[in-house]
Design an enzyme around this catalytic site. Structure first.
Site, PDB file in Angstrom:
ATOM      1  N   ASP A 143     -10.114   5.487  -3.249  1.00 14.49           N
ATOM      2  CA  ASP A 143      -8.894   6.006  -2.622  1.00 14.49           C
ATOM      3  C   ASP A 143      -8.925   7.523  -2.673  1.00 14.49           C
ATOM      4  O   ASP A 143      -9.036   8.113  -3.755  1.00 14.49           O
ATOM      5  CB  ASP A 143      -7.666   5.455  -3.366  1.00 14.49           C
ATOM      6  CG  ASP A 143      -6.399   5.567  -2.544  1.00 14.49           C
ATOM      7  OD1 ASP A 143      -6.303   6.512  -1.732  1.00 14.49           O
ATOM      8  OD2 ASP A 143      -5.514   4.707  -2.709  1.00 14.49           O
TER       9      ASP A 143
ATOM     10  N   CYS B 105       0.867  -1.188   0.000  1.00 11.92           N
ATOM     11  CA  CYS B 105       0.000   0.000   0.000  1.00 11.92           C
ATOM     12  C   CYS B 105       0.900   1.233   0.000  1.00 11.92           C
ATOM     13  O   CYS B 105       1.690   1.422   0.937  1.00 11.92           O
ATOM     14  CB  CYS B 105      -0.908  -0.007   1.223  1.00 11.92           C
ATOM     15  SG  CYS B 105      -1.986   1.431   1.288  1.00 11.92           S
TER      16      CYS B 105
ATOM     17  N   CYS C 188      -3.407   6.759  -4.858  1.00 10.40           N
ATOM     18  CA  CYS C 188      -3.092   5.329  -4.749  1.00 10.40           C
ATOM     19  C   CYS C 188      -1.647   5.036  -5.171  1.00 10.40           C
ATOM     20  O   CYS C 188      -1.323   5.078  -6.369  1.00 10.40           O
ATOM     21  CB  CYS C 188      -4.059   4.477  -5.582  1.00 10.40           C
ATOM     22  SG  CYS C 188      -3.904   2.704  -5.207  1.00 10.40           S
TER      23      CYS C 188
HETATM   24  O1  PYC Z   1      -1.925   3.678  -1.926  1.00 10.79           O
HETATM   25  O2  PYC Z   1      -1.393   1.716  -2.718  1.00 10.79           O
HETATM   26  C1  PYC Z   1      -2.170   2.486  -2.171  1.00 10.79           C
HETATM   27  C2  PYC Z   1      -3.491   1.973  -1.756  1.00 10.79           C
HETATM   28  C3  PYC Z   1      -3.990   0.722  -1.936  1.00 10.79           C
HETATM   29  C4  PYC Z   1      -5.280   0.721  -1.375  1.00 10.79           C
HETATM   30  C5  PYC Z   1      -5.513   1.966  -0.872  1.00 10.79           C
HETATM   31  N1  PYC Z   1      -4.405   2.717  -1.105  1.00 10.79           N
END
Ligand code: PYC
Length: 310
Positions: A231, A85, A235
């Site tokens: 998100d 994440c 992300c």
């Molecule tokens: O920032 O990789 C990320 C992520 C995955 C799920 C929510 N945020």
């Protein structure tokens, strides 16, 4: 259970510093599978309302196998255990600094997807150097009765993404409900058609790419997460997958920096270098802020001690 809550560009991370389940001492991918299989109630108790909030990702700290890592971590949302994440790793870096476990500088962190590196620039700014990310299949067509024919790329950035560019629906905050519904429909169809990773890994996130009104910003995205919320950040693993696609299509030079905004307007600075296995090594710079620190209490008499069922 001792937790510190932060947000990265509006996306919450709950770091669990102690009080999580014992997952043994095996490889992190095995411990993550153990968490997903045997500790669903724990995951729900930590993240579902009333103790958690929609979109929140937890970062469960575990001892690393690799002694050069400052910690191991297993990320999960209320829908799934994650391979990696990005926003969570930025939040984790800021949290570890806040509790005095790291100083500004470079640190290694072990995740189920592999070891990632962070540069803590100041108390709020972190660059994540992610695991090698790759385009898996370009220009895959999915037909659905509601959306018609949608063309997208399957890509890996620590999680599995179906990336649609351009989005069939304008990537605007007013369209979050419509984008969420469309992304859930696409993911359901993608997985029914077994469109996913090389070893049959299902798609867990869907990205719709759109334009940003700021000409200095490369694009704006909407990202559906496994828990069916979006998100709030752009992300980190999704941006990594996107970098891999742009690079594979000759639309991004090694080291070229671009700004990626989320649907709510928070941003990451992104770039990548060629990886050893034909993909790219992404760099994601973002900012996080600690919001709260405390102990979660689960009274036996509390009818919602395991969270409100979804
Ligand atoms: O920032 O990789 C990320 C992520 C995955 C799920 C929510 N945020």
């Amino acid at each position: 259970m001792y937790v510190v809550d932060s947000h990265t560009g509006g996306m919450p991370t709950r770091v669990i510093l102690d009080g999580g389940p014992d997952l043994g001492t095996g490889p992190l991918a095995e411990r993550a599978a153990h968490l997903a299989r045997d500790h669903k109630t724990f995951c729900s108790a930590v993240l579902s309302e009333p103790r958690g909030k929609p979109g929140m990702v937890a970062a469960l700290l575990v001892p690393p196998l690799d002694p050069t890592c400052v910690t191991g971590v297993i990320y999960f949302d209320v829908g799934a255990v994650l391979g990696m994440c990005g926003h969570g790793t930025i939040g984790l870096g800021v949290t570890l600094a806040r509790v005095g476990r790291i100083e500004p500088g470079r640190h290694r962190i072990e995740t189920p997807a592999g070891v990632v590196t962070i540069d803590l620039h100041d108390p709020n700014t972190v660059t994540v150097i992610n695991i090698e990310s790759r385009l898996v299949k370009a220009d895959v067509t999915i037909s659905t009765p509601d959306l018609g024919e949608i063309i997208g790329d399957v890509a890996y950035g620590g999680n599995w993404f179906f990336i649609v560019d351009p989005s069939p629906i304008p990537v605007l905050p007013a369209n979050i409900r419509a984008l969420t519904d469309a992304a859930i429909t696409l993911r359901t169809h993608a997985n029914a058609l077994e469109i996913g990773g090389e070893r049959g890994e299902p798609i867990d996130h869907v990205i719709f790419q759109g334009n940003d009104p700021d000409p200095m910003v490369h694009s704006r995205n909407f990202v559906l997460c496994p828990d069916n919320t979006y998100d709030r950040s752009p992300c980190g693993t999704g941006s990594s997958a996107r970098l891999a696609c742009l690079s594979a299509k000759g639309q991004l030079e090694p080291g070229q920096e671009i700004r990626q905004n989320s649907i709510i307007g928070s941003g990451y600075d992104l770039s990548c270098e060629p990886g050893p296995n034909g993909g790219v090594i992404p760099r994601i710079r973002g900012r996080a802020h600690v919001m709260a620190e405390g102990r979660l209490i689960f009274e036996d008499t509390d009818p919602f001690k395991s969270g409100i069922p979804r």
